[in-house]
Write an enzyme that holds these catalytic residues in place. Sequence first.
Site, mmCIF file in Angstrom:
data_model
loop_
_atom_site.group_PDB
_atom_site.id
_atom_site.type_symbol
_atom_site.label_atom_id
_atom_site.label_comp_id
_atom_site.label_asym_id
_atom_site.label_seq_id
_atom_site.Cartn_x
_atom_site.Cartn_y
_atom_site.Cartn_z
ATOM 1 N N SER A 253 1.090 -1.073 0.137
ATOM 2 C CA SER A 253 -0.078 -0.019 0.038
ATOM 3 C C SER A 253 0.693 1.340 0.059
ATOM 4 O O SER A 253 1.766 1.471 -0.748
ATOM 5 C CB SER A 253 -1.130 -0.051 1.230
ATOM 6 O OG SER A 253 -1.960 1.187 1.142
ATOM 7 N N GLU B 146 -9.104 -4.989 -4.919
ATOM 8 C CA GLU B 146 -8.621 -3.968 -3.749
ATOM 9 C C GLU B 146 -9.476 -3.189 -3.153
ATOM 10 O O GLU B 146 -9.380 -3.084 -1.972
ATOM 11 C CB GLU B 146 -7.728 -3.037 -4.765
ATOM 12 C CG GLU B 146 -6.421 -3.617 -5.479
ATOM 13 C CD GLU B 146 -5.134 -3.693 -4.535
ATOM 14 O OE1 GLU B 146 -5.272 -3.559 -3.316
ATOM 15 O OE2 GLU B 146 -3.984 -4.211 -4.956
ATOM 16 N N HIS C 170 -7.788 -5.436 -0.882
ATOM 17 C CA HIS C 170 -6.250 -4.681 -0.405
ATOM 18 C C HIS C 170 -5.614 -5.361 0.820
ATOM 19 O O HIS C 170 -6.460 -5.388 2.023
ATOM 20 C CB HIS C 170 -6.691 -3.153 -0.182
ATOM 21 C CG HIS C 170 -5.543 -2.131 -0.064
ATOM 22 N ND1 HIS C 170 -4.613 -2.108 -1.163
ATOM 23 C CD2 HIS C 170 -5.028 -1.726 0.887
ATOM 24 C CE1 HIS C 170 -3.726 -1.265 -0.606
ATOM 25 N NE2 HIS C 170 -3.946 -0.945 0.503
#
Length: 522
Positions: free
Chosen positions: A196, A313, A418
């Site tokens: 991330s 995600e 994610h």
Amino acid sequence: TLALLFVFAAGSASAQIRTTKSVQIQGQITGGEQQFLGIPFAAPPVGSLRWRPPAPPISWQGVRQATAYGNHCPQLGDLTPSEDCLTINVFAPCFALPGARLPVLVFISGGGFVAGSSSMYDPTTLAEKGNVIAVTFNYRIGYLGFLAHPALSAVDPNHISGNYGILDQQAALNWVRNNIASFGGDPRQITVFGQSAGGNSVLAQLILRHPVSLKAAIVESGAFDTNYPSLAQAEVAGKKAATALGCPSQTLSCLQALSVGTLLNALNPLSVVFPLPISPVIDGVNIPSGPAVAFASGNFERVPVIDGSAHDEWRLFIGIGRLFLTPPLSDSGYVSDVQTNFSANASSVLAEYPVGNYAIPDYAWAAVVTDYMFACNAHLLDAQLARYTTVYGYEMNDPNGPEPVGPGILFYTYASAHGTELAYLFPTLYAPILTLGPPNLTLAQQFMGDALRNYWLNFAKYGTPFAPLAPSWPHFTNADPYLLSFVPPGESTETGFVNDHKCTFWAPQLLRQAGLPANAPY
């Protein structure tokens, strides 16, 4: 050998004293691993050092105990935030002694540049089973890590501001390079990886004007930002933020006097403070351009790169919204969100992503944002990188992916959201506020997790990702943009990524945002 056997039987003991450039430290041995925790890699960024590049660590007299994590850097929700947070942690197999020259894996944590800390991520599995040195560290985040402002630029020798968090990362990597041999690591074999905002930080480290010499880099879901604001743009936002924070005078003294609590409260989503975009900045000195432009021109540290994303995600963020009682989207709510975020292109986006093609409107919106922010941007960066270095692309495709950093929501499927790969790389990871503990992996997921860790470990050791009983990983090239798809219990070559994520549709907008011409490789 007898001493080590005694340690294993006893459960834990003190580790051998190690000498760094600024301090002698003594860690602990737990199980089959040596841990050295909370080592300062820079001076505390407090007082006059707030909003300054990281300064060298303060020398320590005697032996410093390194058996507990340091403070994490201030973030929303802290009850007792401390700016004295620039510490690093080293995890080594028990046999690793000075001179062992083991490969080194350094992890940069994520959290949107506003949250996260090194103590969340226990790399024991990587260090013990992979026979590598694993390193985690903290860096300044939020306003303390990324505020750009004319008053801060005025007192800087280069007349720049912002990027303090990125410079902290660079200082941590330099600390590793200068000191890791004392822990059994090889300073010539440093691989950096991050997820991330940590993955985006890896991109930033590759394009620094004076990067740390690395062996390889791994970017996990970090391609969401292919360009950064200019210093001028960031300073304008910084001035607006300063006014809202209580410093309409725009003076350095007022900014320095702001309490940590005031700076953190400003990041609350419910705050009325002008939201400063928290991201790296193109300051012209440390970061000359955005990632996409740097990669397209070849102006980056040309090491082998693994770059990838997860198939779903944005479902994580919808799930977190549900946790805070955001109602599910209706059909009309989905249309409204598309119109609000894509304005003139809204009708074409709705045509590409008709809500009727998805089980619920939330999944439709998640598909739009996933493709627009993550998947197709990863593809764009891979196309630029592949012109100058070896690139390995991947996608997490577990339809029942474990989600260690999100809440469980009734009747909601995260799929490969994610953060999915974090549960495989760090099996003990969990966010205690949002979940009850680490995800329970099925046997098929455990098998794939072993393969994923081996790909990462062998990439760090040899510069090529491979795993026992797993398929070979093809290079990503512009002629053959192959990816490795991770689906339990194994992996397979993926060739339909561009169509699946509608990357041709998004190409014009994403190339423009990245600062690239319309005919750039994609």
